[in-house]
Design a protein around this motif. Structure first.
Motif, PDB file in Angstrom:
ATOM      1  N   ALA A 178      12.715   8.648 -17.270  1.00 19.03           N
ATOM      2  CA  ALA A 178      11.709   8.765 -16.209  1.00 19.03           C
ATOM      3  C   ALA A 178      10.877   7.490 -16.135  1.00 19.03           C
ATOM      4  CB  ALA A 178      10.819   9.987 -16.453  1.00 19.03           C
ATOM      5  N   ASP A 179      10.505   6.955 -17.303  1.00 18.50           N
ATOM      6  CA  ASP A 179       9.751   5.687 -17.346  1.00 18.50           C
ATOM      7  C   ASP A 179      10.574   4.552 -16.731  1.00 18.50           C
ATOM      8  OD1 ASP A 179       7.574   6.870 -18.620  1.00 18.50           O
ATOM      9  OD2 ASP A 179       8.249   6.293 -20.630  1.00 18.50           O
ATOM     10  N   HIS A 180      11.858   4.490 -17.073  1.00 20.67           N
ATOM     11  CA  HIS A 180      12.749   3.440 -16.569  1.00 20.67           C
ATOM     12  C   HIS A 180      12.851   3.495 -15.045  1.00 20.67           C
ATOM     13  CE1 HIS A 180      16.165   0.763 -16.128  1.00 20.67           C
ATOM     14  NE2 HIS A 180      16.770   1.726 -15.453  1.00 20.67           N
ATOM     15  N   VAL A 181      13.105   4.673 -14.508  1.00 20.83           N
ATOM     16  CA  VAL A 181      13.254   4.823 -13.054  1.00 20.83           C
ATOM     17  C   VAL A 181      11.944   4.479 -12.361  1.00 20.83           C
ATOM     18  CG1 VAL A 181      13.651   6.488 -11.188  1.00 20.83           C
ATOM     19  CG2 VAL A 181      15.166   6.451 -13.183  1.00 20.83           C
ATOM     20  N   LEU A 182      10.830   4.948 -12.880  1.00 20.79           N
ATOM     21  CA  LEU A 182       9.533   4.634 -12.275  1.00 20.79           C
ATOM     22  C   LEU A 182       9.285   3.125 -12.285  1.00 20.79           C
ATOM     23  CD1 LEU A 182       6.870   5.640 -11.032  1.00 20.79           C
ATOM     24  CD2 LEU A 182       5.961   5.773 -13.364  1.00 20.79           C
ATOM     25  N   LEU A 230       0.838  -1.192   0.000  1.00 21.83           N
ATOM     26  CA  LEU A 230       0.000   0.000   0.000  1.00 21.83           C
ATOM     27  C   LEU A 230       0.877   1.248   0.000  1.00 21.83           C
ATOM     28  CD1 LEU A 230      -2.440  -1.278   2.736  1.00 21.83           C
ATOM     29  CD2 LEU A 230      -2.954  -1.080   0.310  1.00 21.83           C
ATOM     30  N   LEU A 231       0.701   2.097  -0.989  1.00 23.55           N
ATOM     31  CA  LEU A 231       1.431   3.355  -1.043  1.00 23.55           C
ATOM     32  C   LEU A 231       0.592   4.442  -0.380  1.00 23.55           C
ATOM     33  CD1 LEU A 231       2.873   1.766  -3.391  1.00 23.55           C
ATOM     34  CD2 LEU A 231       3.347   4.015  -4.337  1.00 23.55           C
ATOM     35  N   THR A 232       1.204   5.176   0.543  1.00 24.76           N
ATOM     36  CA  THR A 232       0.507   6.304   1.141  1.00 24.76           C
ATOM     37  C   THR A 232       0.405   7.418   0.100  1.00 24.76           C
ATOM     38  OG1 THR A 232       2.545   7.315   1.937  1.00 24.76           O
ATOM     39  CG2 THR A 232       1.416   5.752   3.449  1.00 24.76           C
ATOM     40  N   GLU A 233      -0.425   8.416   0.382  1.00 25.03           N
ATOM     41  CA  GLU A 233      -0.531   9.555  -0.536  1.00 25.03           C
ATOM     42  C   GLU A 233       0.820  10.232  -0.693  1.00 25.03           C
ATOM     43  OE1 GLU A 233      -3.672  12.322   0.320  1.00 25.03           O
ATOM     44  OE2 GLU A 233      -5.123  10.714   0.625  1.00 25.03           O
ATOM     45  N   GLY A 234       1.571  10.309   0.403  1.00 24.14           N
ATOM     46  CA  GLY A 234       2.897  10.920   0.349  1.00 24.14           C
ATOM     47  C   GLY A 234       3.826  10.174  -0.589  1.00 24.14           C
ATOM     48  N   ALA A 235       3.810   8.846  -0.529  1.00 29.11           N
ATOM     49  CA  ALA A 235       4.663   8.034  -1.403  1.00 29.11           C
ATOM     50  C   ALA A 235       4.229   8.180  -2.862  1.00 29.11           C
ATOM     51  CB  ALA A 235       4.632   6.575  -0.976  1.00 29.11           C
ATOM     52  N   GLU A 236       2.934   8.256  -3.107  1.00 27.91           N
ATOM     53  CA  GLU A 236       2.452   8.463  -4.478  1.00 27.91           C
ATOM     54  C   GLU A 236       2.919   9.814  -5.010  1.00 27.91           C
ATOM     55  OE1 GLU A 236      -1.782   7.865  -4.528  1.00 27.91           O
ATOM     56  OE2 GLU A 236      -1.581   5.696  -4.255  1.00 27.91           O
ATOM     57  N   ARG A 237       2.849  10.846  -4.167  1.00 27.37           N
ATOM     58  CA  ARG A 237       3.335  12.176  -4.570  1.00 27.37           C
ATOM     59  C   ARG A 237       4.841  12.133  -4.837  1.00 27.37           C
ATOM     60  NH1 ARG A 237      -0.134  13.947  -0.517  1.00 27.37           N
ATOM     61  NH2 ARG A 237       1.618  14.183   0.912  1.00 27.37           N
ATOM     62  N   ASP A 238       5.559  11.386  -4.006  1.00 29.96           N
ATOM     63  CA  ASP A 238       7.005  11.255  -4.214  1.00 29.96           C
ATOM     64  C   ASP A 238       7.299  10.674  -5.592  1.00 29.96           C
ATOM     65  OD1 ASP A 238       7.444  12.177  -1.614  1.00 29.96           O
ATOM     66  OD2 ASP A 238       7.698  10.141  -0.792  1.00 29.96           O
ATOM     67  N   LEU A 239       6.603   9.592  -5.953  1.00 32.03           N
ATOM     68  CA  LEU A 239       6.818   8.963  -7.262  1.00 32.03           C
ATOM     69  C   LEU A 239       6.521   9.941  -8.396  1.00 32.03           C
ATOM     70  CD1 LEU A 239       5.399   5.351  -6.813  1.00 32.03           C
ATOM     71  CD2 LEU A 239       7.790   6.008  -7.180  1.00 32.03           C
ATOM     72  N   GLU A 240       5.424  10.685  -8.271  1.00 29.31           N
ATOM     73  CA  GLU A 240       5.068  11.665  -9.298  1.00 29.31           C
ATOM     74  C   GLU A 240       6.144  12.743  -9.419  1.00 29.31           C
ATOM     75  OE1 GLU A 240       1.182  13.245  -8.430  1.00 29.31           O
ATOM     76  OE2 GLU A 240       0.247  11.261  -8.524  1.00 29.31           O
ATOM     77  N   SER A 241       6.637  13.208  -8.293  1.00 24.83           N
ATOM     78  CA  SER A 241       7.668  14.255  -8.304  1.00 24.83           C
ATOM     79  C   SER A 241       8.965  13.756  -8.929  1.00 24.83           C
ATOM     80  CB  SER A 241       7.952  14.743  -6.881  1.00 24.83           C
ATOM     81  OG  SER A 241       6.830  15.385  -6.349  1.00 24.83           O
ATOM     82  N   ILE A 242       9.368  12.541  -8.576  1.00 22.16           N
ATOM     83  CA  ILE A 242      10.583  11.951  -9.146  1.00 22.16           C
ATOM     84  C   ILE A 242      10.428  11.816 -10.661  1.00 22.16           C
ATOM     85  CG2 ILE A 242      11.939   9.820  -9.290  1.00 22.16           C
ATOM     86  CD1 ILE A 242      11.338   9.528  -6.204  1.00 22.16           C
ATOM     87  N   TYR A 243       9.284  11.286 -11.086  1.00 24.00           N
ATOM     88  CA  TYR A 243       9.028  11.094 -12.508  1.00 24.00           C
ATOM     89  C   TYR A 243       9.067  12.436 -13.245  1.00 24.00           C
ATOM     90  CZ  TYR A 243       6.897   9.695 -16.878  1.00 24.00           C
ATOM     91  OH  TYR A 243       6.666   9.471 -18.205  1.00 24.00           O
ATOM     92  N   ASP A 244       8.330  13.412 -12.713  1.00 22.19           N
ATOM     93  CA  ASP A 244       8.258  14.723 -13.366  1.00 22.19           C
ATOM     94  C   ASP A 244       9.637  15.382 -13.471  1.00 22.19           C
ATOM     95  OD1 ASP A 244       5.520  14.378 -13.607  1.00 22.19           O
ATOM     96  OD2 ASP A 244       5.023  15.717 -11.934  1.00 22.19           O
ATOM     97  N   TYR A 245      10.423  15.271 -12.411  1.00 19.98           N
ATOM     98  CA  TYR A 245      11.752  15.877 -12.410  1.00 19.98           C
ATOM     99  C   TYR A 245      12.641  15.246 -13.489  1.00 19.98           C
ATOM    100  CZ  TYR A 245      16.286  17.543 -10.846  1.00 19.98           C
ATOM    101  OH  TYR A 245      17.519  18.126 -10.805  1.00 19.98           O
ATOM    102  N   ILE A 246      12.661  13.914 -13.537  1.00 19.26           N
ATOM    103  CA  ILE A 246      13.504  13.235 -14.530  1.00 19.26           C
ATOM    104  C   ILE A 246      13.017  13.527 -15.942  1.00 19.26           C
ATOM    105  CG2 ILE A 246      14.289  10.984 -15.392  1.00 19.26           C
ATOM    106  CD1 ILE A 246      14.145  10.022 -12.436  1.00 19.26           C
ATOM    107  N   ASP A 287      15.815  15.379 -17.824  1.00 20.54           N
ATOM    108  CA  ASP A 287      16.551  14.352 -18.560  1.00 20.54           C
ATOM    109  C   ASP A 287      15.691  13.990 -19.772  1.00 20.54           C
ATOM    110  OD1 ASP A 287      18.149  12.305 -19.456  1.00 20.54           O
ATOM    111  OD2 ASP A 287      18.224  11.230 -17.559  1.00 20.54           O
ATOM    112  N   CYS A 288      14.930  12.903 -19.681  1.00 15.89           N
ATOM    113  CA  CYS A 288      14.020  12.561 -20.772  1.00 15.89           C
ATOM    114  C   CYS A 288      12.933  11.626 -20.242  1.00 15.89           C
ATOM    115  CB  CYS A 288      14.760  11.925 -21.947  1.00 15.89           C
ATOM    116  SG  CYS A 288      15.460  10.304 -21.602  1.00 15.89           S
ATOM    117  N   LYS A 289      11.851  11.562 -20.987  1.00 18.56           N
ATOM    118  CA  LYS A 289      10.709  10.741 -20.573  1.00 18.56           C
ATOM    119  C   LYS A 289      11.084   9.260 -20.500  1.00 18.56           C
ATOM    120  CE  LYS A 289       5.858   9.815 -21.705  1.00 18.56           C
ATOM    121  NZ  LYS A 289       5.942   8.429 -21.308  1.00 18.56           N
TER     122      LYS A 289
END
Length: 111
Positions: free
Chosen positions: A34-38, A9-25, A29-31
């Motif tokens: 970002a897909d690979h890291v996610l 179970l991902l908390t809302e905070g963890a979901e936001r973290d994943l979104e932020s990491i993805y958006d930053y990369i 860098d490149c999509k």
């Protein structure tokens, strides 16, 4: 005999973290990266369904005498989680190069 499976179970905070990491990369860098890291982060988190106890205790929390949380990683990212019954709660996914002491204090300890 197969082992027990834990629910992840991902908390809302963890979901936001994943979104932020993805958006930053994706932005800096490149999509494709970002897909690979996610994908890798989700694989690491999902692997906890079979072996949640394999994670280590975060050194920042051990220093405070707290052993309720564990961590697993896809470097440099760290997933901080807690096992309660048959469920694994993912509380935070963050770049381990950040000030983890402050992040953990704010997110987990409400400081």
């Amino acid at each position: 005999m197969p082992g027990r499976r834990y629910e992840i179970l991902l908390t809302e905070g963890a979901e936001r973290d994943l979104e932020s990491i993805y958006d930053y990369i994706a932005e800096f860098d490149c999509k494709a990266n970002a897909d690979h890291v996610l994908d890798r982060l989700l694989e690491v988190v999902e692997s906890l369904a079979a072996f949640p106890e394999r994670g280590t205790y975060p050194k920042e929390l051990i220093a405070l005498g707290i052993r309720d949380y564990r961590q697993t990683a896809f470097k440099p990212y760290r997933a901080i989680y807690r096992v309660i019954g048959q469920k694994v709660y993912i509380y935070m996914i963050a770049d381990g190069r950040r000030d983890m002491q402050s992040l953990l204090a704010r997110r987990l300890l409400g400081a």
